[in-house]
Design a protein around this motif. Sequence first.
Motif, PDB file in Angstrom:
ATOM      1  N   SER A  99      72.107  38.438  49.999  1.00 35.70           N
ATOM      2  CA  SER A  99      73.381  37.871  50.437  1.00 35.70           C
ATOM      3  C   SER A  99      73.420  37.858  51.958  1.00 35.70           C
ATOM      4  CB  SER A  99      74.567  38.692  49.907  1.00 35.70           C
ATOM      5  OG  SER A  99      74.611  39.964  50.535  1.00 35.70           O
ATOM      6  N   LEU A 100      74.404  37.171  52.487  1.00 36.93           N
ATOM      7  CA  LEU A 100      74.689  37.271  53.913  1.00 36.93           C
ATOM      8  C   LEU A 100      75.504  38.527  54.174  1.00 36.93           C
ATOM      9  CD1 LEU A 100      75.735  33.581  54.728  1.00 36.93           C
ATOM     10  CD2 LEU A 100      73.470  34.645  55.033  1.00 36.93           C
ATOM     11  N   VAL A 101      75.421  39.039  55.388  1.00 37.16           N
ATOM     12  CA  VAL A 101      76.307  40.097  55.855  1.00 37.16           C
ATOM     13  C   VAL A 101      77.311  39.438  56.786  1.00 37.16           C
ATOM     14  CG1 VAL A 101      76.491  42.269  57.105  1.00 37.16           C
ATOM     15  CG2 VAL A 101      74.478  41.829  55.676  1.00 37.16           C
ATOM     16  N   LEU A 102      78.598  39.612  56.484  1.00 36.55           N
ATOM     17  CA  LEU A 102      79.645  38.957  57.257  1.00 36.55           C
ATOM     18  C   LEU A 102      80.426  39.943  58.105  1.00 36.55           C
ATOM     19  CD1 LEU A 102      81.061  36.545  54.498  1.00 36.55           C
ATOM     20  CD2 LEU A 102      79.276  36.073  56.205  1.00 36.55           C
ATOM     21  N   SER A 103      81.049  39.447  59.126  1.00 33.24           N
ATOM     22  CA  SER A 103      81.939  40.257  59.960  1.00 33.24           C
ATOM     23  C   SER A 103      83.166  40.652  59.139  1.00 33.24           C
ATOM     24  CB  SER A 103      82.362  39.455  61.192  1.00 33.24           C
ATOM     25  OG  SER A 103      83.038  38.273  60.786  1.00 33.24           O
ATOM     26  N   PRO A 104      83.926  41.660  59.587  1.00 36.94           N
ATOM     27  CA  PRO A 104      85.087  42.107  58.803  1.00 36.94           C
ATOM     28  C   PRO A 104      86.081  40.998  58.464  1.00 36.94           C
ATOM     29  CG  PRO A 104      84.574  43.710  60.495  1.00 36.94           C
ATOM     30  CD  PRO A 104      83.685  42.532  60.752  1.00 36.94           C
ATOM     31  N   ASP A 105      86.212  39.999  59.339  1.00 35.84           N
ATOM     32  CA  ASP A 105      87.153  38.915  59.053  1.00 35.84           C
ATOM     33  C   ASP A 105      86.539  37.814  58.189  1.00 35.84           C
ATOM     34  OD1 ASP A 105      85.466  37.622  60.810  1.00 35.84           O
ATOM     35  OD2 ASP A 105      86.981  37.254  62.354  1.00 35.84           O
ATOM     36  N   GLY A 106      85.238  37.955  57.842  1.00 39.33           N
ATOM     37  CA  GLY A 106      84.579  36.986  56.985  1.00 39.33           C
ATOM     38  C   GLY A 106      84.269  35.659  57.642  1.00 39.33           C
ATOM     39  N   GLN A 107      84.412  35.581  58.953  1.00 45.83           N
ATOM     40  CA  GLN A 107      84.239  34.312  59.649  1.00 45.83           C
ATOM     41  C   GLN A 107      82.868  34.142  60.295  1.00 45.83           C
ATOM     42  OE1 GLN A 107      86.822  31.895  59.589  1.00 45.83           O
ATOM     43  NE2 GLN A 107      87.455  33.406  58.052  1.00 45.83           N
ATOM     44  N   ARG A 108      82.156  35.254  60.468  1.00 45.15           N
ATOM     45  CA  ARG A 108      80.877  35.200  61.176  1.00 45.15           C
ATOM     46  C   ARG A 108      79.766  35.842  60.351  1.00 45.15           C
ATOM     47  NH1 ARG A 108      78.747  34.045  65.919  1.00 45.15           N
ATOM     48  NH2 ARG A 108      76.893  35.178  66.624  1.00 45.15           N
ATOM     49  N   CYS A 109      78.612  35.224  60.367  1.00 45.16           N
ATOM     50  CA  CYS A 109      77.427  35.817  59.750  1.00 45.16           C
ATOM     51  C   CYS A 109      76.780  36.754  60.762  1.00 45.16           C
ATOM     52  CB  CYS A 109      76.450  34.729  59.336  1.00 45.16           C
ATOM     53  SG  CYS A 109      74.917  35.354  58.643  1.00 45.16           S
ATOM     54  N   VAL A 110      76.636  38.015  60.376  1.00 45.03           N
ATOM     55  CA  VAL A 110      76.073  39.002  61.305  1.00 45.03           C
ATOM     56  C   VAL A 110      74.770  39.595  60.786  1.00 45.03           C
ATOM     57  CG1 VAL A 110      78.315  39.583  62.283  1.00 45.03           C
ATOM     58  CG2 VAL A 110      77.457  40.875  60.309  1.00 45.03           C
ATOM     59  N   GLY A 111      74.254  39.053  59.674  1.00 43.80           N
ATOM     60  CA  GLY A 111      72.998  39.573  59.179  1.00 43.80           C
ATOM     61  C   GLY A 111      72.708  39.124  57.761  1.00 43.80           C
ATOM     62  N   VAL A 112      71.700  39.754  57.195  1.00 40.42           N
ATOM     63  CA  VAL A 112      71.230  39.434  55.843  1.00 40.42           C
ATOM     64  C   VAL A 112      71.017  40.729  55.079  1.00 40.42           C
ATOM     65  CG1 VAL A 112      69.315  38.481  54.497  1.00 40.42           C
ATOM     66  CG2 VAL A 112      70.123  37.290  56.558  1.00 40.42           C
TER      67      VAL A 112
END
Length: 445
Positions: free
Chosen positions: A190-203
Amino acid sequence: MPIPKDSRILIVGGAGTIGSSTALHLARRGYADIRLLDKFETPSANSAGNDINKVSLKVIAGNDSAGIWGELGSEAWEMWTTDPTFKPHAHEVGRLDLTSEPTREARLRARYEAIVAEGRGGLVEWVGGRDAVIAKAPHLAHSRVDNTWRGLWVKRGGWVAARDALNSVGLELRRRGVKSSFGSAGTFASLVLSPDGQRCVGVKAADGTEWLGDLVVFAAGAWSPSLLDLEGQCVSKAWVYAHIQLTPDEAKELQHIPTVYHNQLGFYMEPQPGTGLIKLVNEFAGYTHKIPCRPFPLEHDVVMSVPRSHAENPTDTFPDECAEAIERLVETCLPHLSGRPLINRAMCWCTDTVDSQWLLCEHPRYSGLVVATGDSGQTFKMFPVVGKQVADLIEGKLPDERKRLWQWRPGRSDENGTGRGGPQPKDLQQARGWRHDGGVFRASL
């Protein structure tokens, strides 16, 4: 989107065609923290490019095309034949793109006239009828080619040693310090998202590892739509190939022949040097493999075409009807090889967009995520330059015309007629003779 050269860049599908090309161009531009994520080491066993050879410059892309794809094709072939990483693997033997259908002949003629109008007429020549075809490919003298065969002779083209080229890029990436994680640590979950769900910050990988990054490039090839929700923009399909084993004398007779493509039969190219294997591919609409899956971030299963990895299902071959079609290709073009065993039968997966244009853009929902997929059967010939397009996008240098062509576009039709066209693909569940196990398939990359 421009980012500092020390940014952490993760490339999902990094051992495949688009992924490794992207890593190469970014590394050559000085980006110092690149990590490839893939289930398999370079060249990925799941990559369509992991093959002994591929046609160079076919369909809408290449020196036989006008416009953007003509530009890209010329640039790609220049790199194939001059860049030290690619040059040993390019075979400039020329190529015939032929048809016996009036409709396709008209399209080929229009393409030829457009190339001439751009001042590049020296790259192509129109051929019409049996004698003209045989003049370019003397090995067809005893074939069943007739006067209905017409099309393009492409001077700068031929074939490329695909697996060797992928290996060559992989070696350069290692020399340049590009990092990699394979196996379960590199398999996308899956993708790893920022707390607000707006940014991809990893995998997040299958083994639970979370790889954090400043930018994620999602280049998962045929697996892309089953791993990440692409809103129906890509459909993964399989095409097939087989080899015939030639004797040393037979291989010598066919050495340096041009690559021959006929839209009703398929294509073949000269035997692989050193092995005497000649690759044969029939032309058809491809196969789907529809099963339930759950691409990120969906919370429910959907049914779509999911590749069936030959690396994980080594007993798979291809449907019986494909063997019959390849035998017709042999009987027509290489009748002296008729009846010879078709060996190494396999399926090769790629993912199509409806208009055969790449899906190469920033994700509209998640910042920090670049999507680079939608091969549509034309990416390996562009292997040296497809990563340049991704790097240009990242650096804000991609021309607006190309950005519009490759943008996120759910629901778009093939209004310009650039897609594959033809009948809808048959699902593998409707075909016989390809599966030789009784196991359960689970998709992953």
